[in-house]
Design a protein around this motif. Structure first.
Motif, PDB file in Angstrom:
ATOM      1  N   VAL A 151     -45.815 -50.700 -71.045  1.00 21.89           N
ATOM      2  CA  VAL A 151     -45.975 -49.396 -70.383  1.00 21.89           C
ATOM      3  C   VAL A 151     -46.135 -49.591 -68.876  1.00 21.89           C
ATOM      4  O   VAL A 151     -45.579 -48.829 -68.066  1.00 21.89           O
ATOM      5  N   SER A 152     -46.848 -50.649 -68.462  1.00 23.38           N
ATOM      6  CA  SER A 152     -47.017 -50.915 -67.031  1.00 23.38           C
ATOM      7  C   SER A 152     -45.665 -51.096 -66.343  1.00 23.38           C
ATOM      8  O   SER A 152     -45.387 -50.476 -65.315  1.00 23.38           O
ATOM      9  N   TYR A 153     -44.829 -51.953 -66.928  1.00 26.83           N
ATOM     10  CA  TYR A 153     -43.553 -52.226 -66.247  1.00 26.83           C
ATOM     11  C   TYR A 153     -42.591 -51.050 -66.380  1.00 26.83           C
ATOM     12  O   TYR A 153     -41.725 -50.860 -65.523  1.00 26.83           O
ATOM     13  N   ALA A 154     -42.749 -50.257 -67.431  1.00 28.17           N
ATOM     14  CA  ALA A 154     -41.971 -49.018 -67.513  1.00 28.17           C
ATOM     15  C   ALA A 154     -42.384 -48.082 -66.376  1.00 28.17           C
ATOM     16  O   ALA A 154     -41.537 -47.454 -65.721  1.00 28.17           O
ATOM     17  N   ALA A 155     -43.691 -48.012 -66.128  1.00 27.15           N
ATOM     18  CA  ALA A 155     -44.177 -47.148 -65.044  1.00 27.15           C
ATOM     19  C   ALA A 155     -43.613 -47.627 -63.707  1.00 27.15           C
ATOM     20  O   ALA A 155     -43.122 -46.831 -62.897  1.00 27.15           O
ATOM     21  N   TYR A 156     -43.654 -48.934 -63.500  1.00 26.01           N
ATOM     22  CA  TYR A 156     -43.067 -49.511 -62.272  1.00 26.01           C
ATOM     23  C   TYR A 156     -41.597 -49.112 -62.152  1.00 26.01           C
ATOM     24  O   TYR A 156     -41.136 -48.661 -61.103  1.00 26.01           O
ATOM     25  N   SER A 157     -40.863 -49.265 -63.264  1.00 22.96           N
ATOM     26  CA  SER A 157     -39.429 -48.993 -63.246  1.00 22.96           C
ATOM     27  C   SER A 157     -39.145 -47.526 -62.913  1.00 22.96           C
ATOM     28  O   SER A 157     -38.257 -47.216 -62.104  1.00 22.96           O
ATOM     29  N   LEU A 158     -39.903 -46.628 -63.506  1.00 23.14           N
ATOM     30  CA  LEU A 158     -39.615 -45.204 -63.295  1.00 23.14           C
ATOM     31  C   LEU A 158     -40.064 -44.727 -61.913  1.00 23.14           C
ATOM     32  O   LEU A 158     -39.429 -43.855 -61.324  1.00 23.14           O
ATOM     33  N   ILE A 159     -41.119 -45.306 -61.408  1.00 20.03           N
ATOM     34  CA  ILE A 159     -41.531 -44.944 -60.047  1.00 20.03           C
ATOM     35  C   ILE A 159     -40.452 -45.358 -59.053  1.00 20.03           C
ATOM     36  O   ILE A 159     -40.055 -44.588 -58.174  1.00 20.03           O
ATOM     37  N   THR A 160     -39.924 -46.577 -59.214  1.00 21.49           N
ATOM     38  CA  THR A 160     -38.879 -47.005 -58.276  1.00 21.49           C
ATOM     39  C   THR A 160     -37.603 -46.191 -58.473  1.00 21.49           C
ATOM     40  O   THR A 160     -36.926 -45.865 -57.498  1.00 21.49           O
ATOM     41  N   THR A 161     -37.285 -45.849 -59.725  1.00 24.34           N
ATOM     42  CA  THR A 161     -36.093 -45.013 -59.966  1.00 24.34           C
ATOM     43  C   THR A 161     -36.217 -43.686 -59.223  1.00 24.34           C
ATOM     44  O   THR A 161     -35.289 -43.255 -58.536  1.00 24.34           O
ATOM     45  N   ALA A 162     -37.372 -43.053 -59.342  1.00 22.99           N
ATOM     46  CA  ALA A 162     -37.561 -41.752 -58.699  1.00 22.99           C
ATOM     47  C   ALA A 162     -37.508 -41.896 -57.180  1.00 22.99           C
ATOM     48  O   ALA A 162     -36.863 -41.097 -56.492  1.00 22.99           O
ATOM     49  N   MET A 163     -38.170 -42.928 -56.668  1.00 20.16           N
ATOM     50  CA  MET A 163     -38.197 -43.052 -55.212  1.00 20.16           C
ATOM     51  C   MET A 163     -36.844 -43.462 -54.658  1.00 20.16           C
ATOM     52  O   MET A 163     -36.463 -43.059 -53.559  1.00 20.16           O
ATOM     53  N   TYR A 164     -36.080 -44.246 -55.432  1.00 18.08           N
ATOM     54  CA  TYR A 164     -34.749 -44.618 -54.964  1.00 18.08           C
ATOM     55  C   TYR A 164     -33.816 -43.416 -55.006  1.00 18.08           C
ATOM     56  O   TYR A 164     -33.166 -43.081 -54.020  1.00 18.08           O
ATOM     57  N   GLY A 165     -33.769 -42.753 -56.167  1.00 23.47           N
ATOM     58  CA  GLY A 165     -32.814 -41.665 -56.357  1.00 23.47           C
ATOM     59  C   GLY A 165     -33.009 -40.558 -55.333  1.00 23.47           C
ATOM     60  O   GLY A 165     -32.064 -39.920 -54.899  1.00 23.47           O
ATOM     61  N   PHE A 166     -34.242 -40.346 -54.939  1.00 24.47           N
ATOM     62  CA  PHE A 166     -34.493 -39.268 -53.993  1.00 24.47           C
ATOM     63  C   PHE A 166     -34.638 -39.768 -52.569  1.00 24.47           C
ATOM     64  O   PHE A 166     -34.343 -39.059 -51.638  1.00 24.47           O
ATOM     65  N   GLY A 167     -35.127 -40.993 -52.414  1.00 21.42           N
ATOM     66  CA  GLY A 167     -35.354 -41.482 -51.052  1.00 21.42           C
ATOM     67  C   GLY A 167     -34.103 -42.050 -50.438  1.00 21.42           C
ATOM     68  O   GLY A 167     -33.482 -41.454 -49.560  1.00 21.42           O
ATOM     69  N   VAL A 168     -33.688 -43.212 -50.959  1.00 17.29           N
ATOM     70  CA  VAL A 168     -32.557 -43.899 -50.363  1.00 17.29           C
ATOM     71  C   VAL A 168     -31.302 -43.043 -50.466  1.00 17.29           C
ATOM     72  O   VAL A 168     -30.553 -42.899 -49.498  1.00 17.29           O
ATOM     73  N   ALA A 169     -31.096 -42.422 -51.636  1.00 19.46           N
ATOM     74  CA  ALA A 169     -29.870 -41.653 -51.823  1.00 19.46           C
ATOM     75  C   ALA A 169     -29.827 -40.444 -50.885  1.00 19.46           C
ATOM     76  O   ALA A 169     -28.805 -40.170 -50.264  1.00 19.46           O
ATOM     77  N   VAL A 170     -30.948 -39.748 -50.779  1.00 18.36           N
ATOM     78  CA  VAL A 170     -30.962 -38.562 -49.905  1.00 18.36           C
ATOM     79  C   VAL A 170     -30.747 -38.968 -48.452  1.00 18.36           C
ATOM     80  O   VAL A 170     -29.974 -38.343 -47.715  1.00 18.36           O
ATOM     81  N   ALA A 171     -31.393 -40.047 -48.025  1.00 15.87           N
ATOM     82  CA  ALA A 171     -31.227 -40.473 -46.639  1.00 15.87           C
ATOM     83  C   ALA A 171     -29.779 -40.810 -46.350  1.00 15.87           C
ATOM     84  O   ALA A 171     -29.228 -40.425 -45.314  1.00 15.87           O
ATOM     85  N   SER A 172     -29.110 -41.502 -47.274  1.00 17.77           N
ATOM     86  CA  SER A 172     -27.741 -41.889 -46.956  1.00 17.77           C
ATOM     87  C   SER A 172     -26.790 -40.706 -47.086  1.00 17.77           C
ATOM     88  O   SER A 172     -25.858 -40.573 -46.294  1.00 17.77           O
ATOM     89  N   GLU A 173     -27.046 -39.812 -48.035  1.00 14.43           N
ATOM     90  CA  GLU A 173     -26.164 -38.644 -48.146  1.00 14.43           C
ATOM     91  C   GLU A 173     -26.331 -37.699 -46.959  1.00 14.43           C
ATOM     92  O   GLU A 173     -25.396 -37.041 -46.532  1.00 14.43           O
ATOM     93  N   ARG A 174     -27.535 -37.675 -46.441  1.00 12.95           N
ATOM     94  CA  ARG A 174     -27.772 -36.818 -45.282  1.00 12.95           C
ATOM     95  C   ARG A 174     -27.056 -37.381 -44.065  1.00 12.95           C
ATOM     96  O   ARG A 174     -26.364 -36.673 -43.343  1.00 12.95           O
ATOM     97  N   SER A 175     -27.193 -38.692 -43.835  1.00 13.65           N
ATOM     98  CA  SER A 175     -26.590 -39.241 -42.624  1.00 13.65           C
ATOM     99  C   SER A 175     -25.077 -39.329 -42.751  1.00 13.65           C
ATOM    100  O   SER A 175     -24.367 -39.303 -41.754  1.00 13.65           O
ATOM    101  N   SER A 176     -24.559 -39.437 -43.971  1.00 14.68           N
ATOM    102  CA  SER A 176     -23.102 -39.520 -44.104  1.00 14.68           C
ATOM    103  C   SER A 176     -22.443 -38.166 -43.916  1.00 14.68           C
ATOM    104  O   SER A 176     -21.231 -38.077 -43.783  1.00 14.68           O
ATOM    105  N   GLY A 177     -23.211 -37.094 -43.909  1.00 14.62           N
ATOM    106  CA  GLY A 177     -22.629 -35.771 -43.750  1.00 14.62           C
ATOM    107  C   GLY A 177     -22.331 -35.102 -45.084  1.00 14.62           C
ATOM    108  O   GLY A 177     -21.917 -33.951 -45.117  1.00 14.62           O
ATOM    109  N   TRP A 178     -22.534 -35.806 -46.192  1.00 14.77           N
ATOM    110  CA  TRP A 178     -22.228 -35.208 -47.493  1.00 14.77           C
ATOM    111  C   TRP A 178     -23.093 -33.985 -47.754  1.00 14.77           C
ATOM    112  O   TRP A 178     -22.659 -33.026 -48.376  1.00 14.77           O
TER     113      TRP A 178
END
Ligand SMILES: Nc1ncnc2c1ncn2[C@@H]1O[C@H](COP(=O)(O)OP(=O)(O)O)[C@@H](O)[C@H]1O
Ligand SMILES: [Mg+2]
Lengths: 263, 304
Positions: free
Chosen positions: A72-99
């Motif tokens: 459960v600990s490593y599942a929690a780690y995995s899902l926290i990073t999934t959420a932060m990646y999908g919304f953080g890194v992806a949003v930042a790059s889609e915003r700067s690319s003009g998409w």
């Protein structure tokens, strides 16, 4: 002549379901094709579980099976990073690319756009949790019963909300080059200080003191409480996550307004 | 009102910069208009306002009779923006299909790809496209929603000759279907050939507005070319020249509002001059004259 004639009346806004489904599908397809993201996202939790979970799998942690606890600990780690990646890194790059501008000029509501992102994160969360459980079962003989699996899954997926909003705020505030680094800078110390990477029982005292104020701590507690590891009221943890969600939402809204006035 | 776009007293400020000042503009249904102007003139700012991407500091912007910030208005608009990169990981066909799903009455993906000249690249990943192909993809995204109004910000930049030909072919087909088009470009020859109307912006103000011919005529410029032995200083001293390019082997090329005076002076200074040619100035000459801040804009060229 290949184009049909264009009607002169104002056309209705498109119903939100079709764009939502198309966007969600595209998000999932893109994530699954992005090997540089997908392989570490799936493999790292398995690797950590194999290195730290399996050797201690037969012991006890907080009164429950240590293998399940660490799963459960490593599942929690995995899902926290999934959420932060999908919304953080992806949003930042889609915003700067003009998409994002390209999406904003289409007649699609932000609800559909964000709904699609949330759905994609949930699908990825389901996928990585299932893969980790399968790995733990096949390799380490650590299985969750079906009701336990569903109970942990439900808590961890719903609990992703504040981390997704934190990622969104980051993605709106930070440029695409810095977003990944900043997300790690926030999530890794938080994961160490919340008992997710190292059980709190063996953590230093100052970590024990700050842990109850961190969202990842309450997220972990919700996961472990499904195993029966946590005594006390569950709603307290939900309330903390809801409070953090509200705070991150406010920051994200402020950041969205700030981002809109620039280009 | 059947104006497709209507600006009334629109100003847009970015801090100390007045990107647009008190702009009145209306686009009639079915027209193809070119919005011209040097870098920084305010073209992209005007298009962003039409798309509802920003709100004017003052004045009103109406598009298709409504506020462009409403989704229902945007379903009638298609646009090619400047500086767009689409997300990696999808094929051309998948991406155009995704965008089509955002509109209430899209055309088929195949039709959009053929209008943009991308049929052969349909299965290719978008990340592998060249700069010109990315512009074509952007064009496919602009048209796939079957817009009544197309706003194209430097559509042909980075396109090769074939790309531009395919683009203009696509525009012709869309116009047949009644689509109103506004584009910005620095390729003035294309504009001269295709546009019904030219709007020249400089520093956020309209400095000329009319058909390509009328803009040229109202600027009243001619081009005078000849070959002579005159020195650069002597060429510069000739009366009435607005611009002068000195080429190889004594070639000189002037733009002028008074070709007779200039030719007379040139003939008396250099009776031996040869290859004399007096032509109507190109749209580019007119454009340079209109947007050259050193010269006073000719009063007749400013639209009423
Ligand atoms: N978001 C912005 N912030 C500050 N200045 C801006 C912004 N957008 C445009 N400008 C300024 O407004 C003017 C017009 O810009 P723009 O419309 O992009 O010109 P064009 O498209 O004609 O080259 C320029 O001086 C530009 O620097
Ligand atoms: Mg521009």
């Amino acid at each position: 002549m290949t184009t049909s004639s264009v009607p002169a009346t104002a056309r209705p806004a498109v119903s939100p379901l079709r764009p939502f489904l198309a966007l969600a599908r595209a998000e999932v397809v893109r994530l699954l094709r992005n090997r540089a993201y997908l392989i570490p996202a799936l493999m790292l939790p398995m690797l950590f579980f194999a290195l730290w979970g399996l050797p201690n799998a037969s012991g006890k942690l907080s009164g429950v099976n240590a293998g399940q606890y660490m799963l459960v600990s490593y599942a929690a780690y995995s899902l926290i990073t999934t959420a932060m990646y999908g919304f953080g890194v992806a949003v930042a790059s889609e915003r700067s690319s003009g998409w994002w501008r390209q999406l904003r000029i289409a007649p699609v509501s932000p609800v559909a756009v964000f709904g699609a992102k949330i759905t994609a994160s949930l699908v990825m969360g389901l996928l990585s949790f299932s893969a980790l459980c399968l790995f733990a079962g096949l390799v380490g003989h650590v299985w969750l019963s079906a009701p336990l699996f569903l109970s942990v899954l439900f808590r961890l997926l719903l609990g992703m909300v504040p981390f997704a909003l934190l990622g969104l705020a980051l993605g709106l505030l930070v440029g695409p080059d810095a977003a990944g680094g900043v997300a790690n800078l926030i999530s890794l110390p938080m994961l160490f200080a919340s008992g997710i990477f190292i059980p709190l029982e063996v953590a230093p005292d100052f970590v024990k003191t700050i842990a109850p104020y961190l969202p990842a701590y309450h997220y972990g507690q919700l996961g472990w409480s499904a195993l029966g590891a946590v005594q006390g009221a569950e709603w307290v943890h939900w309330a903390w996550l809801a409070g953090y969600s509200a705070a991150f939402l406010l920051i994200a809204r402020w950041a969205a307004g700030r981002a809109e006035t620039r280009r | 009102m059947n104006d497709v776009v209507c600006f009334e007293g629109v100003s847009q400020r970015f801090g100390p910069v007045a990107a647009l000042s008190d702009l009145d503009l209306e686009l009639k249904a079915g027209q193809l208009s070119a919005l011209l102007g040097p870098n920084g003139a305010g073209k992209t700012t005007a298009i962003d306002l039409m798309l509802g991407l920003s709100q004017p500091t003052s004045g009103t912007v109406r598009v298709l009779g409504a506020d462009p910030r409403k989704p229902s208005t945007r379903s009638g608009i298609g646009a090619m923006l400047q500086d767009i990169n689409v997300p990696a990981g999808l094929s051309v066909r998948e991406l155009v299909g995704l965008y089509a799903a955002l509109y209430p009455q899209p055309m088929t993906v195949g039709k959009a790809l053929s209008l943009a000249g991308l049929t052969e690249q349909a299965r290719q990943r978008v990340s592998g496209l060249s700069g010109g192909q990315k512009r074509r993809l952007s064009f496919a995204l602009a048209v796939v929603g079957q817009p009544r109004l197309l706003l194209l910000d430097e559509p042909t930049a980075a396109m090769d000759v074939q790309g531009r030909a395919a683009f203009w072919q696509g525009i012709a087909e869309l116009r047949e279907a009644g689509c109103t088009v506004l584009l910005t470009t620095h390729m003035l020859e294309e504009v001269d050939r295709a546009a019904d109307r030219v709007i020249v912006l400089n520093k956020g103000k309209v400095v000329a507005d009319g058909t390509p011919n009328s803009v040229r005529e109202r600027v009243g410029l001619s081009r005078v070319r000849f070959v002579s032995t005159l020195s650069a200083a002597q060429l510069h001293a000739l009366p009435g020249a607005e611009t002068l390019d000195i080429g190889q082997a004594g070639q000189a090329s002037f733009s002028t509002r008074t070709p007779e005076t200039l030719v007379r002076a040139a003939l008396s200074a250099a009776p031996e001059l040869s290859n004399l040619e007096v032509t109507r100035a190109s749209l580019e000459d007119a454009f340079l004259s209109l947007t050259n801040d050193q010269l006073p804009a000719p009063a007749a060229a400013v639209s009423a």
